[in-house]
Design a protein around this motif. Structure first.
Motif: not given
Length: 294
Positions: A134-137, A142-144, A201-203, A205-212
């Motif tokens: 959650a912190d990384q996402i 914040a970058m946005m 931006w968000i999709g 990291p969310v989807n790479l986490t799903h892949e993992r």
């Protein structure tokens, strides 16, 4: 820039060279087709190189993200690319990838294995995916909202371009002297990055986490028989070398090369060096040569 229709979206694309051997470049997250523009003039003759923007990036359309970002999944990006290749009349090609483009390519290879030959993977996100907390996402969110933060984080993706001490926390990244057009491209890339879709931006990291978490592609790595040359810059702090070693061990024809003095983005950090590896892997191939699995 020209665009190609891929299902419900239009994707931006660029082309270099007019050779009989086609290589398609799949860029990384928060990036675009432009990341190889300084290297492309140094590619060998005989190659036609095409780079296509993901949906949500570069000159491509930016569909509104679904609640769960499913319309920005790695599978969706792979499907977009396959439909774009159909529309461009590319029946067979080789692939060059960078970062998250690596896992998108893995899905493409599994979906249509006979369509592809060799793969040149620069610091790829492997079929194992990546895990973001959650912190990384939250950092991506914040970058946005901050171009300064975006520039600082993106500088770590091209670390050899900057004075090392300026990459420390709470410092402003400072370019090394004499970078010229590389510095100008990096500055333009930051402008591009700052306007990508929230689905990127968000999709991503969310989807790479799903892949993992799913482990689906990890289990299928032995099926990917296409010859792979994988480069990892030893200063890359984004991609875990253990993942690359696991990829090289699990895939039947995969060679891992560690490059000293380079970070996550050789295509930007050292375009001539990138073009050299690119040309060594793809140069001199016969137009009819198929190295895809039989």
């Amino acid at each position: 820039m020209p665009k190609v229709q891929a299902g419900e979206v239009q994707l931006g694309w660029r082309e270099w060279g007019q050779g009989d051997v086609t290589v398609v470049f799949i860029h990384g997250n928060l990036a675009s087709k432009d990341w190889i523009e300084l290297a492309a003039p140094m590619f060998p003759s005989g190659l036609r190189v095409i780079a296509i923007d993901w949906r949500g990036c570069g000159d491509s359309a930016r569909p509104k993200p679904a609640t769960n970002y499913a319309n920005y999944s790695m599978q969706q990006h792979a499907q977009d690319m396959l439909v774009a290749l159909d529309a461009l009349g590319i029946r067979y090609c080789h692939l060059a990838t960078h970062s998250t483009g690596g896992i998108i390519a893995a899905r493409m290879l599994l979906m249509q294995p006979r369509r592809f030959g060799r793969v040149f993977a620069l610091d790829p996100v492997t079929p194992l995916g990546m895990a973001f907390n959650a912190d990384q996402i939250g950092l991506f969110r914040a970058m946005m909202a901050s171009k300064e933060l975006t520039r600082s984080v993106m500088a770590t993706a091209a670390s050899s371009l900057f004075v090392p001490e300026s990459l420390a926390p709470n410092m402003v990244p400072r370019f090394r002297e004499g970078l010229g057009e590389i510095q100008a491209l990096f500055d333009r890339i930051i402008e591009q990055t700052f306007v990508v879709s929230e689905g990127i931006w968000i999709g991503t990291p969310v989807n790479l986490t799903h892949e993992r978490e799913s482990g689906e592609l990890e289990r299928r790595m032995p099926e990917i028989r296409h010859p792979h040359l994988v480069l990892w810059g030893e200063r890359d702090g984004w991609i875990a070398p253990a993942d690359l070693r696991a990829m090289a061990e699990a895939m039947p024809d995969c060679r891992l090369v560690i490059v000293p003095g380079i970070g996550h983005s050789m295509n930007l950090e050292s375009p001539a060096l990138y073009a050299g590896y690119f040309g060594a892997w793809f140069g001199g191939l016969a137009a009819s040569q198929s190295t895809a699995p039989g």
